[in-house]
Design an enzyme around this catalytic site. Sequence first.
Site, short mmCIF file in Angstrom:
data_model
loop_
_atom_site.label_atom_id
_atom_site.label_comp_id
_atom_site.label_asym_id
_atom_site.label_seq_id
_atom_site.Cartn_x
_atom_site.Cartn_y
_atom_site.Cartn_z
N ASP A 19 0.37 9.10 -0.96
CA ASP A 19 1.50 8.42 -0.87
C ASP A 19 2.78 9.56 -0.37
O ASP A 19 2.98 10.47 -1.04
CB ASP A 19 2.18 7.89 -2.26
CG ASP A 19 3.39 7.02 -2.19
OD1 ASP A 19 3.74 6.91 -0.81
OD2 ASP A 19 3.90 6.70 -3.21
N ASP A 111 2.97 4.43 4.66
CA ASP A 111 3.13 5.83 4.10
C ASP A 111 2.16 6.00 3.08
O ASP A 111 2.35 6.72 1.97
CB ASP A 111 4.41 6.05 3.51
CG ASP A 111 5.08 5.02 2.51
OD1 ASP A 111 4.28 3.96 2.48
OD2 ASP A 111 5.54 5.54 1.70
N GLU A 112 1.02 5.18 2.88
CA GLU A 112 0.07 5.22 1.78
C GLU A 112 -1.48 4.99 2.44
O GLU A 112 -1.61 4.11 3.17
CB GLU A 112 0.30 4.14 0.78
CG GLU A 112 1.47 4.25 0.09
CD GLU A 112 1.61 2.92 -1.03
OE1 GLU A 112 0.57 2.48 -1.67
OE2 GLU A 112 2.65 2.20 -1.02
#
Length: 438
Positions: A19, A111-112
């Site tokens: 993350d 973003d993960e």
Amino acid sequence: MENSPLAIGTFPRAILHIDGDAFFASCEQSRNPALKGKPVVTGKERGIAASMSYEAKARGVARGMRIFEIKKICPEDIILPSDYETYSLLSKRFFSIVRRYTPDVEEYSIDECFADLTGLQRPLRMSYAQIAEQIKRDLDLELGFTFSIGLAPTKVVAKIGSKWKKPSGLTVIPGKDIHLYLAKLPVEKVWGIGHQTTALLNKYGIRTALDFARKSKEWIEKKMIKPFKEIWEELNGRSVLAVDTKEKESYQSIQKVKTFTPPSNDERFIFAQLSKNIENACIKARRYRQAARGAVIFLRTQDFRDSGLETRFSRATAFPNEVIKIIEPAFKELFKRNRQYRSTGVILLNLENQENSQMDLFGSHLIVEKMTRLYEGVDKIKEKYGKHTLFLGSSFSAHRFSGHEGDRGIAPARKAALFKGETKRKRLAIPMFLGEVN
Ligand SMILES: [Mg+2]
């Protein structure tokens, strides 16, 4: 019993969840090093904070806070408009770095990601923890900001790990240690468990993730529907949720904005404009089999002042009637009678695959099934007869006046009666009213 491990093995599978820390703000700092170490906030265009650097967080800035409030509490903050193109590019770079180590990468959101490392110890001559460390070093160095990582035997537990220590944490949770983490974690913090499920679980006396994990197989079979059985298995260290490596043609957010002339302060008309934007955004989301976890709505005045509000949904949806119901109070709060407005917009946020979005539907899965069928029909009709043949009653006045902005209210009857693109044969323009679909 209370202290006994949930799983005996260490890593029957080895799953990473990675993350990016304060991703959007970090992207801005990475692109412009002069911003490093400074309080940076993104989301200027919507009037609310979408993301903030840890320096801004330390000064009390939180997600969803209004920009004018931020300026008051923290005048030195650097407030920037979102730049999704840059964020997407850095996101691609992020995933490609992880793919150097394993092809099994699931791009979960901008973003993960999840990555499956199972079986890679020997070929890479490193332990799973060392591989995770190496990936983190590469990411931090090459992207110029930090990432937080969880390593565990399952996706659900890996996701707990990546949140455990932020920013820049690496949390390794082997099977035999899972119970130590779950004991300290409220059950609502588990990925996929939402408000409704939490309320239900609380009724059974379940408070922590460990309380839930320790329930017997029989109990789970009797009381839980499939997505929660899977979460239960995963909390017990048994991997049942696959890392989905299909290349996705997905959108991280979908934005629809429309300007109208002349400016208006007619509340119903402006709400109809917003409603139409929401319908269009939802059409696009459904086309890509995506559903949103939240939305930002915004209004722009004639003198270009923006105001916006962000709303989170209790489960992901791509049904406009649901979104409209949820955002209506936010609209009422934003709308000011004495202002002239020139555009409205919506951004659907935190999009996920519709399949995943079935995760938290306790008590609502029947409605979702019904709605899914209804909108399959709606989408078919649209495909055949055009995008705006069917629309919600709340969008009515926006559709009624689209195509001849400027003569709103004084359109000849012929124009008002025929919708744009309609022919005598293709006259299916029936408003769908909110009240009829529950
Ligand atoms: Mg993040």
